[in-house]
Design a protein around this motif. Structure first.
Motif, PDB file in Angstrom:
ATOM      1  N   LEU A  57       3.516   5.975  -5.618  1.00 55.23           N
ATOM      2  CA  LEU A  57       3.317   5.995  -7.067  1.00 55.23           C
ATOM      3  C   LEU A  57       2.210   6.971  -7.453  1.00 55.23           C
ATOM      4  O   LEU A  57       2.372   7.767  -8.388  1.00 55.23           O
ATOM      5  CB  LEU A  57       2.988   4.591  -7.577  1.00 55.23           C
ATOM      6  CG  LEU A  57       2.688   4.470  -9.061  1.00 55.23           C
ATOM      7  CD1 LEU A  57       3.944   4.742  -9.869  1.00 55.23           C
ATOM      8  CD2 LEU A  57       2.130   3.100  -9.382  1.00 55.23           C
ATOM      9  N   ASN A  58       1.102   6.941  -6.723  1.00 53.26           N
ATOM     10  CA  ASN A  58      -0.004   7.853  -7.016  1.00 53.26           C
ATOM     11  C   ASN A  58       0.408   9.306  -6.841  1.00 53.26           C
ATOM     12  O   ASN A  58       0.086  10.153  -7.676  1.00 53.26           O
ATOM     13  CB  ASN A  58      -1.199   7.534  -6.117  1.00 53.26           C
ATOM     14  CG  ASN A  58      -1.859   6.232  -6.484  1.00 53.26           C
ATOM     15  OD1 ASN A  58      -1.706   5.728  -7.588  1.00 53.26           O
ATOM     16  ND2 ASN A  58      -2.596   5.674  -5.546  1.00 53.26           N
ATOM     17  N   VAL A  59       1.122   9.607  -5.766  1.00 55.21           N
ATOM     18  CA  VAL A  59       1.555  10.983  -5.519  1.00 55.21           C
ATOM     19  C   VAL A  59       2.518  11.451  -6.599  1.00 55.21           C
ATOM     20  O   VAL A  59       2.394  12.575  -7.108  1.00 55.21           O
ATOM     21  CB  VAL A  59       2.192  11.105  -4.113  1.00 55.21           C
ATOM     22  CG1 VAL A  59       2.890  12.432  -3.935  1.00 55.21           C
ATOM     23  CG2 VAL A  59       1.137  10.898  -3.047  1.00 55.21           C
ATOM     24  N   VAL A  60       3.455  10.615  -6.987  1.00 53.94           N
ATOM     25  CA  VAL A  60       4.424  10.986  -8.026  1.00 53.94           C
ATOM     26  C   VAL A  60       3.715  11.247  -9.349  1.00 53.94           C
ATOM     27  O   VAL A  60       3.984  12.246 -10.029  1.00 53.94           O
ATOM     28  CB  VAL A  60       5.512   9.894  -8.173  1.00 53.94           C
ATOM     29  CG1 VAL A  60       6.338  10.110  -9.415  1.00 53.94           C
ATOM     30  CG2 VAL A  60       6.401   9.865  -6.943  1.00 53.94           C
ATOM     31  N   VAL A  61       2.785  10.377  -9.715  1.00 59.87           N
ATOM     32  CA  VAL A  61       2.060  10.559 -10.977  1.00 59.87           C
ATOM     33  C   VAL A  61       1.220  11.833 -10.930  1.00 59.87           C
ATOM     34  O   VAL A  61       1.192  12.598 -11.901  1.00 59.87           O
ATOM     35  CB  VAL A  61       1.189   9.322 -11.287  1.00 59.87           C
ATOM     36  CG1 VAL A  61       0.237   9.595 -12.432  1.00 59.87           C
ATOM     37  CG2 VAL A  61       2.068   8.131 -11.602  1.00 59.87           C
ATOM     38  N   ILE A  62       0.568  12.098  -9.820  1.00 60.25           N
ATOM     39  CA  ILE A  62      -0.249  13.307  -9.704  1.00 60.25           C
ATOM     40  C   ILE A  62       0.613  14.560  -9.793  1.00 60.25           C
ATOM     41  O   ILE A  62       0.251  15.531 -10.469  1.00 60.25           O
ATOM     42  CB  ILE A  62      -1.063  13.278  -8.395  1.00 60.25           C
ATOM     43  CG1 ILE A  62      -2.157  12.221  -8.511  1.00 60.25           C
ATOM     44  CG2 ILE A  62      -1.659  14.640  -8.079  1.00 60.25           C
ATOM     45  CD1 ILE A  62      -2.887  11.947  -7.222  1.00 60.25           C
ATOM     46  N   ILE A  63       1.771  14.564  -9.153  1.00 60.50           N
ATOM     47  CA  ILE A  63       2.669  15.723  -9.224  1.00 60.50           C
ATOM     48  C   ILE A  63       3.150  15.939 -10.649  1.00 60.50           C
ATOM     49  O   ILE A  63       3.174  17.069 -11.149  1.00 60.50           O
ATOM     50  CB  ILE A  63       3.849  15.551  -8.246  1.00 60.50           C
ATOM     51  CG1 ILE A  63       3.354  15.693  -6.811  1.00 60.50           C
ATOM     52  CG2 ILE A  63       4.951  16.571  -8.532  1.00 60.50           C
ATOM     53  CD1 ILE A  63       4.386  15.363  -5.765  1.00 60.50           C
TER      54      ILE A  63
ATOM     55  N   GLY B 216       0.794  -1.219   0.000  1.00 64.78           N
ATOM     56  CA  GLY B 216       0.000   0.000   0.000  1.00 64.78           C
ATOM     57  C   GLY B 216       0.826   1.268   0.000  1.00 64.78           C
ATOM     58  O   GLY B 216       0.461   2.266  -0.617  1.00 64.78           O
ATOM     59  N   THR B 217       1.964   1.225   0.685  1.00 68.43           N
ATOM     60  CA  THR B 217       2.841   2.399   0.734  1.00 68.43           C
ATOM     61  C   THR B 217       3.414   2.720  -0.640  1.00 68.43           C
ATOM     62  O   THR B 217       3.473   3.886  -1.034  1.00 68.43           O
ATOM     63  CB  THR B 217       3.993   2.152   1.730  1.00 68.43           C
ATOM     64  OG1 THR B 217       3.443   1.748   2.978  1.00 68.43           O
ATOM     65  CG2 THR B 217       4.824   3.395   1.914  1.00 68.43           C
ATOM     66  N   ILE B 218       3.804   1.691  -1.372  1.00 70.90           N
ATOM     67  CA  ILE B 218       4.355   1.899  -2.710  1.00 70.90           C
ATOM     68  C   ILE B 218       3.287   2.458  -3.638  1.00 70.90           C
ATOM     69  O   ILE B 218       3.558   3.338  -4.456  1.00 70.90           O
ATOM     70  CB  ILE B 218       4.945   0.586  -3.255  1.00 70.90           C
ATOM     71  CG1 ILE B 218       6.109   0.137  -2.385  1.00 70.90           C
ATOM     72  CG2 ILE B 218       5.384   0.741  -4.698  1.00 70.90           C
ATOM     73  CD1 ILE B 218       6.664  -1.217  -2.723  1.00 70.90           C
ATOM     74  N   LYS B 219       2.054   1.973  -3.505  1.00 73.47           N
ATOM     75  CA  LYS B 219       0.962   2.495  -4.329  1.00 73.47           C
ATOM     76  C   LYS B 219       0.709   3.970  -4.042  1.00 73.47           C
ATOM     77  O   LYS B 219       0.492   4.753  -4.961  1.00 73.47           O
ATOM     78  CB  LYS B 219      -0.322   1.703  -4.074  1.00 73.47           C
ATOM     79  CG  LYS B 219      -0.353   0.370  -4.744  1.00 73.47           C
ATOM     80  CD  LYS B 219      -1.698  -0.292  -4.545  1.00 73.47           C
ATOM     81  CE  LYS B 219      -1.695  -1.660  -5.185  1.00 73.47           C
ATOM     82  NZ  LYS B 219      -2.995  -2.331  -5.068  1.00 73.47           N
TER      83      LYS B 219
END
Length: 62
Positions: A34-40, A28-31
């Protein structure tokens, strides 16, 4: 850049992120990371596309 291209790109990125989140088993932490990086990245790309941020390729790190 036409508005249709922006919308199609956002939909494609969203679907790919959704597929990764649902079908690739990860912690869950990796997801979340990943979500934060993609959103940024998407936010920076949109700011650049609308001319608010300027040219991202001119930014130097280091």
């Amino acid at each position: 850049m036409p508005l249709v291209n922006l919308i199609v790109t956002l939909v494609v990125v969203g679907v790919i992120l959704w597929l990764i989140n649902n079908y690739i088993p990860m912690d869950g932490t990796i997801k979340k990371i990943l979500n934060v990086v993609v959103i940024i990245i998407v936010i920076l790309w949109l700011l650049s596309a609308f001319g608010i941020l300027g040219d991202i390729s001119a930014v130097r790190v280091g």
